[in-house]
Design an enzyme around this catalytic site. Structure first.
Site, short mmCIF file in Angstrom:
data_model
loop_
_atom_site.label_atom_id
_atom_site.label_comp_id
_atom_site.label_asym_id
_atom_site.label_seq_id
_atom_site.Cartn_x
_atom_site.Cartn_y
_atom_site.Cartn_z
N CYS A 68 -5.45 -2.95 2.78
CA CYS A 68 -5.18 -2.92 4.23
C CYS A 68 -6.42 -3.09 5.12
CB CYS A 68 -4.41 -1.64 4.53
SG CYS A 68 -3.36 -1.78 6.00
N LYS B 41 -9.70 2.28 -2.08
CA LYS B 41 -9.91 1.69 -0.74
C LYS B 41 -11.27 2.12 -0.20
CE LYS B 41 -7.36 1.44 3.68
NZ LYS B 41 -6.12 1.90 4.34
N GLU C 72 0.85 -1.21 0.00
CA GLU C 72 0.00 0.00 0.00
C GLU C 72 0.88 1.26 0.00
OE1 GLU C 72 -2.10 0.46 3.74
OE2 GLU C 72 -3.56 1.85 2.89
O1 AKG Z 1 -6.53 -2.45 10.68
C1 AKG Z 1 -5.37 -2.26 11.07
O2 AKG Z 1 -4.97 -2.63 12.18
C2 AKG Z 1 -4.36 -1.59 10.18
C3 AKG Z 1 -5.02 -0.87 9.03
C4 AKG Z 1 -4.09 0.08 8.37
O3 AKG Z 1 -2.99 0.30 8.82
C5 AKG Z 1 -4.50 0.75 7.13
O4 AKG Z 1 -5.62 0.55 6.64
O5 AKG Z 1 -3.66 1.49 6.58
#
Ligand code: AKG
Length: 265
Positions: free
Chosen positions: A144, A110, A42
């Site tokens: 993510c 996203k 990401e």
């Molecule tokens: O859900 C999480 O613990 C991490 C999510 C995250 O870091 C993101 O979406 O960038």
């Protein structure tokens, strides 16, 4: 069999040029190891410099175009992690997929923005699905925090996805969640899971790596460390069908009951 490479890299905050030069070298390394599908993390060009993200969006198009040239010349698919993309309604955190002819075949914004890292203050969420195909194989990609939303992921499996790709900047203090949720998504959807996470630090977080390839039975086939590396693994197209025939959860789902759920108390 499809040979996959996940490039688990560190990111220099706010330096798209340095990050892209390094990434291009790593992509060539993966190609030399005969990977045909290459996955990046990401926001690997910028990291989480969200306060000044609009300063960086202008540089992304030429980086994506360079990746298209690599994909075309070496006939590889690049699931090129996510980029900050300037759209009419604001900046999105967008997974870009380039096929082995060099065409951008998917842009997935996203959907679930991560409030704990202030994404909702600087980014706009997407509303479209993450489905695409690789050589006729139906797959889906996510970014993510989307991993924590099983209904969203399962909707893609119900609609044909057989491999679930996750690109991430997942902090090290929640690696237990990362591993458990990825395994659960593989088992409950009877899909391969391919997840690519960054390593290193930014001003606020240390990121945990642990990129992984999991088969549709939930077996971890290969797993990365907390250091920069490229992990490799293979996807067997027949395995999804085999597992789905053994325990036919998609035949046994009761969609009608789930949708008509009413709380009576
Ligand atoms: O859900 C999480 O613990 C991490 C999510 C995250 O870091 C993101 O979406 O960038």
């Amino acid at each position: 069999m499809i040979k996959i490479a996940c490039i688990q890299s560190d990111v220099v905050l706010g330096d798209s040029i340095t990050n892209s030069m390094k990434m291009k070298g790593k992509i060539i390394e993966a190609i030399n190891q005969h990977a045909t599908v290459i996955v990046l993390p990401e926001l690997w060009t910028t990291g989480y410099c969200l306060e000044e993200i609009t300063k960086h969006t202008g540089q992304q198009e030429s980086i994506i175009s360079e990746l298209q040239t690599i994909a075309r010349s070496h006939q590889v698919t690049i699931i090129s992690g996510s980029f900050p993309i300037e759209r009419e309604h604001g900046v999105t955190n967008t997974l870009i997929v380039i096929n082995n002819e060099g065409d951008v075949v998917k842009e997935y914004d996203k959907v679930h923005l991560f409030q704990l890292m202030n994404e909702h203050h600087y980014l706009q969420s997407g509303t479209d699905n993450g489905l695409f195909t690789i050589d006729g194989l139906e797959v889906a990609g996510f970014v993510c925090y989307d991993l924590r939303f099983p209904e969203w992921i399962q909707t893609h499996a119900v609609n044909g996805a057989k491999v679930l790709f996750f690109v991430a900047e997942w902090p090290i203090q929640r690696m237990e969640h990362w591993e458990t949720l990825l395994k659960a998504r593989a088992i409950e959807n009877q899909c391969y899971v391919v997840a690519c996470n960054r390593v290193g630090k930014d001003l606020a977080n240390t990121f945990g790596g642990g990129s992984v390839l999991i088969d549709p039975w939930g077996e971890v086939l290969v797993k990365g460390s907390t250091e920069e590396e490229i992990i490799y693994g293979e996807i067997d197209r027949g395995k999804v069908e085999e597992i789905r025939n053994t325990i036919p959860i998609f035949e046994d789902r009761k969609d009608g009951i789930y949708k008509s759920f009413k709380k009576n108390v």
